[in-house]
Design a protein around this motif. Structure first.
Motif, PDB file in Angstrom:
ATOM      1  N   GLY A  26      38.540  45.648  38.705  1.00 21.34           N
ATOM      2  CA  GLY A  26      37.691  45.022  37.703  1.00 21.34           C
ATOM      3  C   GLY A  26      37.684  45.780  36.389  1.00 21.34           C
ATOM      4  N   MET A  27      38.839  46.239  35.978  1.00 28.43           N
ATOM      5  CA  MET A  27      38.908  47.053  34.765  1.00 28.43           C
ATOM      6  C   MET A  27      39.603  46.290  33.647  1.00 28.43           C
ATOM      7  SD  MET A  27      41.984  49.697  35.713  1.00 28.43           S
ATOM      8  CE  MET A  27      41.055  50.373  37.066  1.00 28.43           C
ATOM      9  N   SER A  28      39.482  46.793  32.456  1.00 28.72           N
ATOM     10  CA  SER A  28      40.112  46.172  31.302  1.00 28.72           C
ATOM     11  C   SER A  28      41.579  46.586  31.223  1.00 28.72           C
ATOM     12  CB  SER A  28      39.394  46.586  30.022  1.00 28.72           C
ATOM     13  OG  SER A  28      39.606  47.957  29.788  1.00 28.72           O
ATOM     14  N   ALA A  29      42.318  45.887  30.380  1.00 27.72           N
ATOM     15  CA  ALA A  29      43.733  46.198  30.227  1.00 27.72           C
ATOM     16  C   ALA A  29      43.940  47.609  29.700  1.00 27.72           C
ATOM     17  CB  ALA A  29      44.390  45.189  29.288  1.00 27.72           C
ATOM     18  N   SER A  30      43.039  48.060  28.811  1.00 27.87           N
ATOM     19  CA  SER A  30      43.191  49.402  28.247  1.00 27.87           C
ATOM     20  C   SER A  30      43.067  50.465  29.322  1.00 27.87           C
ATOM     21  CB  SER A  30      42.146  49.633  27.147  1.00 27.87           C
ATOM     22  OG  SER A  30      40.845  49.553  27.668  1.00 27.87           O
ATOM     23  N   THR A  31      42.169  50.243  30.308  1.00 29.93           N
ATOM     24  CA  THR A  31      42.038  51.206  31.403  1.00 29.93           C
ATOM     25  C   THR A  31      43.276  51.182  32.291  1.00 29.93           C
ATOM     26  OG1 THR A  31      39.655  50.935  31.391  1.00 29.93           O
ATOM     27  CG2 THR A  31      40.601  51.922  33.337  1.00 29.93           C
ATOM     28  N   MET A 353      31.486  51.115  36.837  1.00 28.99           N
ATOM     29  CA  MET A 353      31.625  49.784  37.421  1.00 28.99           C
ATOM     30  C   MET A 353      32.442  49.850  38.707  1.00 28.99           C
ATOM     31  SD  MET A 353      32.329  47.744  33.844  1.00 28.99           S
ATOM     32  CE  MET A 353      33.026  46.300  34.622  1.00 28.99           C
ATOM     33  N   HIS A 354      33.493  50.632  38.686  1.00 27.04           N
ATOM     34  CA  HIS A 354      34.334  50.780  39.878  1.00 27.04           C
ATOM     35  C   HIS A 354      33.534  51.398  41.023  1.00 27.04           C
ATOM     36  CE1 HIS A 354      37.672  51.667  42.493  1.00 27.04           C
ATOM     37  NE2 HIS A 354      37.483  52.964  42.372  1.00 27.04           N
ATOM     38  N   VAL A 355      32.721  52.407  40.737  1.00 28.76           N
ATOM     39  CA  VAL A 355      31.897  53.053  41.765  1.00 28.76           C
ATOM     40  C   VAL A 355      30.924  52.040  42.382  1.00 28.76           C
ATOM     41  CG1 VAL A 355      30.056  54.748  42.138  1.00 28.76           C
ATOM     42  CG2 VAL A 355      32.061  55.376  40.791  1.00 28.76           C
ATOM     43  N   VAL A 356      30.318  51.210  41.543  1.00 27.57           N
ATOM     44  CA  VAL A 356      29.367  50.206  42.036  1.00 27.57           C
ATOM     45  C   VAL A 356      30.055  49.232  42.986  1.00 27.57           C
ATOM     46  CG1 VAL A 356      27.919  48.240  41.371  1.00 27.57           C
ATOM     47  CG2 VAL A 356      27.806  50.373  40.073  1.00 27.57           C
ATOM     48  N   TYR A 357      31.223  48.725  42.587  1.00 30.99           N
ATOM     49  CA  TYR A 357      31.918  47.759  43.434  1.00 30.99           C
ATOM     50  C   TYR A 357      32.412  48.390  44.732  1.00 30.99           C
ATOM     51  CZ  TYR A 357      31.807  44.050  39.941  1.00 30.99           C
ATOM     52  OH  TYR A 357      31.388  43.070  39.082  1.00 30.99           O
ATOM     53  N   GLU A 358      32.821  49.645  44.671  1.00 29.84           N
ATOM     54  CA  GLU A 358      33.242  50.326  45.894  1.00 29.84           C
ATOM     55  C   GLU A 358      32.069  50.502  46.850  1.00 29.84           C
ATOM     56  OE1 GLU A 358      36.432  51.620  47.068  1.00 29.84           O
ATOM     57  OE2 GLU A 358      36.822  49.956  45.700  1.00 29.84           O
ATOM     58  N   ASP A 387      34.573  42.484  32.843  1.00 31.48           N
ATOM     59  CA  ASP A 387      34.423  42.664  34.285  1.00 31.48           C
ATOM     60  C   ASP A 387      35.124  41.502  34.973  1.00 31.48           C
ATOM     61  OD1 ASP A 387      33.758  43.138  36.858  1.00 31.48           O
ATOM     62  OD2 ASP A 387      31.582  43.142  36.577  1.00 31.48           O
ATOM     63  N   PHE A 388      36.281  41.769  35.537  1.00 32.34           N
ATOM     64  CA  PHE A 388      37.083  40.718  36.151  1.00 32.34           C
ATOM     65  C   PHE A 388      36.557  40.316  37.525  1.00 32.34           C
ATOM     66  CE2 PHE A 388      39.902  42.722  33.089  1.00 32.34           C
ATOM     67  CZ  PHE A 388      40.521  41.630  32.494  1.00 32.34           C
TER      68      PHE A 388
END
Length: 468
Positions: A26-31, A353-358, A387-388
């Motif tokens: 769920g990250m942006s293209a820049s990440t 955001m990644h931590v939350v989804y994990e 947020d994809f």
């Protein structure tokens, strides 16, 4: 590093890699560019140029982002570590400690015996003496051997990230359920870190067949901890039954619920207070609130929804806490909707955001409609995020109220989708059905006529058959 360069074309293969990263995290293209760049730098050990002229997919601007990211990582490889140490400093401040210094060691692997190398231990010891510090906090969970060896080498109190978070939770717990969960997590953490003393402290028995070293102090402590853990589990099971009863009563009343989740200090409690007018404690500190709070939100069109403020997530959340707080965290599992609050002013927002989804994945929270709120739009430095993994995204400020009207409209729309529109004339002898609509649905209009009561309403699918 030399003058050689490697040219990377943003071809279909690379695009697929980016798509995969975006979909998974769920990250942006820049990440995604950042991660790809880090991989290339680590493997090639040389700088490289990017060519993306006339690329219709990501374009020249993102190629520029990639190039700048690579340069930053080459020049400042310690930045990500610094960010985690800054978060550790915030945790220490929340626990009531003041950080007076930071030390970073670049190692391929953690030292199995002392966490850091011998030379770095000397550096830490000198800094402790110079700053008159009383303790050390390490940004990882230490093994019992590492903890004991460091304390012996540094001659001061040594804590790890897990112990610090447990201490904060212990201070923040207010309800009996919260206190039980914290104590359970602490005991599980300590049971693996008990250190036996000399055999002189062993407990001797009496009578024939009991001679010998007897039960050692270490064994006694372990037995007491096991007994206490068992008692706490029984108490917690009773609390969980009570929570399950509350959930069942809400389900019978067809009351929809939305769980407010997010990284700690993202503004979840402030959002709950602003929306519902409640007075839940909200501070600019990590884990300001610990116990879950549920409040009723009356929407503009008359519909109602329950909002539950849950405990905040954090990077490297101790597994002891996840296990102990499972009943509390599972509020998100049983909610109808997930409201994901993101601190858009934090440079580490995408990692958070990644931590939350994990964490949600670990709790089994799947198949829910997710509304992501990019909060703190009023704060300086609020960045543009995507947020994809969410179904809906809104830019809001829980503090000023900006964007919350859009959230109200969205919740009205989602609740309406779960209801069936009814337009009919009820004979007066069936007027009791209108009361069902008032209690469980949304009565849009009613008009009394000679033949009966003309009603326009929306009712939940579960009671539709009872009112038609």
């Amino acid at each position: 590093m030399g003058q050689s360069t490697i040219s990377v074309r943003l071809d279909d293969t690379i695009k697929k890699q980016f798509d995969s990263l975006c979909a998974e995290f769920g990250m942006s293209a820049s990440t995604a560019f950042n991660i790809y760049a880090r991989t290339v730098v680590r493997q090639r050990k040389i700088p490289f140029e990017i060519t993306a002229e006339n690329d219709p997919f990501y374009g020249e601007s993102n190629a520029k982002i990639l190039k700048e990211s690579i340069e930053q990582m080459e020049q400042h490889p310690e930045r990500n570590v610094v960010k985690t140490l800054e978060e550790l400093e915030e945790l220490a401040d929340t626990a009531g400690a003041q950080a007076v210094g930071k030390i970073i060691q670049n190692r391929e692997t953690v030292h199995p015996g002392t966490y850091i190398g011998k030379g770095k231990i000397e550096e830490v010891r000198a800094l402790v003496y110079a700053m008159d510090a009383t303790g050390i906090i390490c940004d990882d969970e230490l093994s019992p051997a590492q903890l004991n060896n460091l304390e012996r080498e540094l001659d001061c109190k040594v804590m790890d990230r897990t112990l610090l978070i447990l201490d904060i939770f212990a201070a923040r717990a207010i309800t009996s359920e919260g206190k039980i969960q914290v104590e359970l997590a602490q005991l599980r953490y300590r049971s693996a870190r008990l250190v036996g003393l000399r055999e002189s402290l062993s407990r001797l028995g009496g009578g024939i067949g009991t001679r010998g070293p007897g039960e050692k102090k270490l064994e006694t402590d372990r037995r007491l901890i096991r007994t206490r853990i068992s008692a706490l589990k029984q108490e917690l099971s009773q609390v969980e039954k009570h929570r399950e009863l509350i959930r069942s009563s809400r389900a019978r009343g067809n009351m929809k619920t939305a769980a407010i989740v997010g990284y700690t200090n993202a503004g979840k409690s402030t959002l709950l207070n602003t929306l519902t007018g409640s007075e839940v404690l909200s501070e600019d500190k990590l884990f300001a609130t610990l116990d879950p709070t549920t409040r009723l939100l009356n929407l503009k069109d008359g519909q109602q929804i329950l909002l539950t403020d849950t405990v905040g997530f954090i990077h490297k959340l101790p597994h002891h806490l996840v296990e102990a707080f499972k009943s509390t965290l599972e509020e998100a599992k049983y909610a109808d909707y997930i409201i994901h609050v993101v601190d858009s002013s934090n440079p580490q927002a995408e990692m958070q955001m990644h931590v939350v989804y994990e964490t949600l994945k670990e709790l089994g929270v799947m198949g829910k409609k997710i509304i992501t709120l990019f909060n703190k739009q009023d704060a300086p430095g609020a960045c543009v995020l995507r947020d994809f993994k969410s179904d809906y995204t809104l830019k809001v400020s829980a503090k000023t109220g900006e964007g919350l009207a859009d959230l109200n409209d969205l919740l009205e729309k989602l609740l309406a989708e779960e209801q069936i529109y009814v337009e009919r004339l009820f004979p007066y002898q069936e007027a009791g059905k209108i009361q069902l609509i008032r209690e469980y649905g949304q009565l849009i209009s009613e008009e009394y006529t000679e033949e009966g009561i003309a009603v326009k309403a929306r009712v939940p699918k579960e009671i539709y058959a009872r009112v038609v």
